[in-house]
Design a protein around this motif. Structure first.
Motif, PDB file in Angstrom:
ATOM      1  N   TYR A 198       1.052  -1.101   0.024  1.00 58.52           N
ATOM      2  CA  TYR A 198       0.132   0.008  -0.105  1.00 58.52           C
ATOM      3  C   TYR A 198       0.859   1.171   0.073  1.00 58.52           C
ATOM      4  O   TYR A 198       2.079   1.282   0.631  1.00 58.52           O
ATOM      5  CB  TYR A 198      -0.749  -0.068   1.383  1.00 58.52           C
TER       6      TYR A 198
ATOM      7  N   TYR B 138       0.889  11.663   1.979  1.00 60.55           N
ATOM      8  CA  TYR B 138       0.306  12.415   3.133  1.00 60.55           C
ATOM      9  C   TYR B 138       0.666  14.021   2.612  1.00 60.55           C
ATOM     10  O   TYR B 138       1.789  14.289   2.081  1.00 60.55           O
ATOM     11  CB  TYR B 138       0.797  12.221   4.630  1.00 60.55           C
TER      12      TYR B 138
ATOM     13  N   GLN C  78       1.134  17.725   4.274  1.00 61.18           N
ATOM     14  CA  GLN C  78       1.152  18.587   5.712  1.00 61.18           C
ATOM     15  C   GLN C  78       1.185  20.068   5.577  1.00 61.18           C
ATOM     16  O   GLN C  78       2.126  20.369   4.902  1.00 61.18           O
ATOM     17  CB  GLN C  78       2.435  18.003   6.367  1.00 61.18           C
TER      18      GLN C  78
ATOM     19  N   LYS D  62       0.890  22.020  11.428  1.00 54.45           N
ATOM     20  CA  LYS D  62      -0.311  20.874  11.372  1.00 54.45           C
ATOM     21  C   LYS D  62       0.361  19.645  11.080  1.00 54.45           C
ATOM     22  O   LYS D  62       1.669  19.677  10.552  1.00 54.45           O
ATOM     23  CB  LYS D  62      -1.268  21.145  10.130  1.00 54.45           C
ATOM     24  N   GLY D  63      -0.409  18.561  11.704  1.00 55.84           N
ATOM     25  CA  GLY D  63       0.286  17.355  11.398  1.00 55.84           C
ATOM     26  C   GLY D  63      -0.121  16.936  10.072  1.00 55.84           C
ATOM     27  O   GLY D  63      -1.073  17.483   9.354  1.00 55.84           O
ATOM     28  N   PRO D  64       0.512  15.841   9.392  1.00 51.66           N
ATOM     29  CA  PRO D  64       0.325  15.324   7.982  1.00 51.66           C
ATOM     30  C   PRO D  64      -1.172  14.528   8.127  1.00 51.66           C
ATOM     31  O   PRO D  64      -1.812  14.332   9.024  1.00 51.66           O
ATOM     32  CB  PRO D  64       1.311  14.211   7.852  1.00 51.66           C
TER      33      PRO D  64
ATOM     34  N   LEU E 225      -3.461  12.216   5.369  1.00 49.21           N
ATOM     35  CA  LEU E 225      -4.014  11.266   4.137  1.00 49.21           C
ATOM     36  C   LEU E 225      -4.500  12.097   3.074  1.00 49.21           C
ATOM     37  O   LEU E 225      -5.667  12.754   2.964  1.00 49.21           O
ATOM     38  CB  LEU E 225      -4.625   9.975   4.531  1.00 49.21           C
TER      39      LEU E 225
ATOM     40  N   PHE F  67       4.504  13.851   1.727  1.00 51.11           N
ATOM     41  CA  PHE F  67       5.089  12.611   2.034  1.00 51.11           C
ATOM     42  C   PHE F  67       4.537  11.559   1.240  1.00 51.11           C
ATOM     43  O   PHE F  67       3.424  11.326   1.398  1.00 51.11           O
ATOM     44  CB  PHE F  67       5.219  12.537   3.523  1.00 51.11           C
TER      45      PHE F  67
ATOM     46  N   TYR G 130       3.694   0.827   2.759  1.00 49.77           N
ATOM     47  CA  TYR G 130       3.220   0.281   3.937  1.00 49.77           C
ATOM     48  C   TYR G 130       3.137  -1.109   3.761  1.00 49.77           C
ATOM     49  O   TYR G 130       2.840  -1.705   2.769  1.00 49.77           O
ATOM     50  CB  TYR G 130       1.858   1.011   3.976  1.00 49.77           C
TER      51      TYR G 130
ATOM     52  N   ILE H  10       5.268   0.949   8.312  1.00 51.51           N
ATOM     53  CA  ILE H  10       5.165   2.174   7.105  1.00 51.51           C
ATOM     54  C   ILE H  10       6.240   2.946   7.300  1.00 51.51           C
ATOM     55  O   ILE H  10       6.851   3.220   8.265  1.00 51.51           O
ATOM     56  CB  ILE H  10       3.939   3.141   7.505  1.00 51.51           C
TER      57      ILE H  10
ATOM     58  N   PHE I 185       8.173   6.307   5.620  1.00 47.03           N
ATOM     59  CA  PHE I 185       7.882   7.605   5.073  1.00 47.03           C
ATOM     60  C   PHE I 185       9.082   8.072   4.229  1.00 47.03           C
ATOM     61  O   PHE I 185      10.395   7.849   4.673  1.00 47.03           O
ATOM     62  CB  PHE I 185       7.590   8.546   6.155  1.00 47.03           C
ATOM     63  N   GLY I 186       8.715   8.630   3.123  1.00 43.54           N
ATOM     64  CA  GLY I 186       9.923   9.541   2.276  1.00 43.54           C
ATOM     65  C   GLY I 186      10.265  10.574   3.093  1.00 43.54           C
ATOM     66  O   GLY I 186       9.554  11.033   4.127  1.00 43.54           O
ATOM     67  N   LYS I 187      11.382  11.426   2.644  1.00 43.16           N
ATOM     68  CA  LYS I 187      11.873  12.574   3.530  1.00 43.16           C
ATOM     69  C   LYS I 187      10.954  13.808   3.121  1.00 43.16           C
ATOM     70  O   LYS I 187      11.402  14.935   3.929  1.00 43.16           O
ATOM     71  CB  LYS I 187      13.232  12.742   3.119  1.00 43.16           C
TER      72      LYS I 187
ATOM     73  N   ARG J 105       8.817  19.733  -0.089  1.00 45.23           N
ATOM     74  CA  ARG J 105       8.265  21.148   0.094  1.00 45.23           C
ATOM     75  C   ARG J 105       7.938  21.927  -1.137  1.00 45.23           C
ATOM     76  O   ARG J 105       8.685  22.024  -2.022  1.00 45.23           O
ATOM     77  CB  ARG J 105       9.230  21.724   0.643  1.00 45.23           C
TER      78      ARG J 105
ATOM     79  N   LEU K 138       5.138  14.340  16.865  1.00 45.11           N
ATOM     80  CA  LEU K 138       4.083  14.122  16.162  1.00 45.11           C
ATOM     81  C   LEU K 138       3.392  12.759  16.525  1.00 45.11           C
ATOM     82  O   LEU K 138       4.033  11.904  16.671  1.00 45.11           O
ATOM     83  CB  LEU K 138       3.994  14.131  14.711  1.00 45.11           C
TER      84      LEU K 138
ATOM     85  N   PHE L 146      -3.080  12.304  12.291  1.00 43.05           N
ATOM     86  CA  PHE L 146      -2.007  13.154  13.044  1.00 43.05           C
ATOM     87  C   PHE L 146      -2.692  14.002  13.824  1.00 43.05           C
ATOM     88  O   PHE L 146      -3.651  14.648  13.499  1.00 43.05           O
ATOM     89  CB  PHE L 146      -0.784  13.460  11.964  1.00 43.05           C
ATOM     90  N   GLY L 147      -1.971  14.179  15.011  1.00 39.39           N
ATOM     91  CA  GLY L 147      -2.258  15.495  15.900  1.00 39.39           C
ATOM     92  C   GLY L 147      -1.522  16.522  15.375  1.00 39.39           C
ATOM     93  O   GLY L 147      -0.714  16.490  14.251  1.00 39.39           O
TER      94      GLY L 147
END
Lengths: 111, 117
Positions: free
Chosen positions: A32, A36, A38, A42-44, A46, A89, A93, A99, A101-103, A106, B91, B108-109
């Motif tokens: 999967y 995401y 972001q 804020k948090g990321p 989906l 990101f 998964y 899971i 994540f990529g780096k 921006r 996070l 996410f928070g």
């Protein structure tokens, strides 16, 4: 190896243009691939996701293209808008494992 | 409905002090994750809880870091003897079934911004 390599690190696109972010993975057991989004402070969250048995998935202006043989997938944002400016990101998964994540990329859309 | 909440939103501490960061997941979510995000960097996985057990602690950077979770509820990340390199946004995310699911979405928070002087 379980890395997910994401490029470019940063991207500037004119309003109305197409933004393209690429990811490559090594673990063929991933089942999967989510993206995401972001926003600053804020948090990321989906955005869109794809399974490896599908070559493309489209939701509105956002499309994931998936190339299983090349172990690559990309996010395309059509008609990019200033409100799309954020960090994106990709991730790989694997059920019952983890899971990765990529780096991040921006993205800045010029008005 | 209520999302993932984290407290405090900002924490400034002096080098060598201990800090506790709190995460309240979405009600009913069995899985909980902690990540660290240094300025302008990606998401660094720290620890994953399924219920109150931690099947994957592989991301904790040193024994100064620890985390616990009460049932399928609140989690606390503790950093002892903080160092300047611990400065980052921490996070927390929760998900319905965790890594046992086929396509589990993490929520996410907003994060806790930790600054170690």
């Amino acid at each position: 190896q379980q890395q997910v390599k994401q490029s470019p690190q940063s991207l500037i696109v004119q309003k109305g243009g197409i933004s393209i972010i690429n990811c490559a993975y090594e673990n063929t057991a991933f089942d999967y691939f989510p993206w995401y989004q972001q926003f600053p402070g804020k948090g990321p969250a989906l955005l869109i996701a794809i399974r490896p048995d599908v070559s493309e998935k489209k939701e509105g202006r956002f499309t994931i293209s998936f190339n299983k043989s090349a172990k690559q997938f990309s996010l395309h944002i059509m008609d990019s808008q200033p409100g799309d400016s954020a960090t994106y990101f990709c991730a790989g998964y694997k059920r019952d494992d983890k899971i990765i994540f990529g780096k991040g990329t921006r993205l800045h859309i010029l008005p | 409905g209520a999302g993932v909440s984290q407290s405090p939103s900002n924490k400034v501490t002096e080098k060598g002090k201990d800090v506790e960061l709190r995460c309240d997941p979405i009600s009913g979510h069995t899985a909980l994750y902690w990540y660290r995000q240094r300025l302008g960097q990606g998401l660094e996985f720290l620890i994953y809880f399924q219920g109150n057990s931690a099947p994957d602690k592989s991301g904790l950077p040193s024994d100064r870091f620890s985390a616990e979770r009460t049932g399928e509820s609140v989690s606390t990340l503790t950093i002892q003897r903080t160092q300047q390199e611990d400065s980052a946004v921490y996070l927390c995310a929760s998900s319905l079934v965790g890594l046992a699911g086929w396509a589990d979405t993490q929520y996410f928070g907003p994060g806790t911004r930790l600054t170690v002087l």
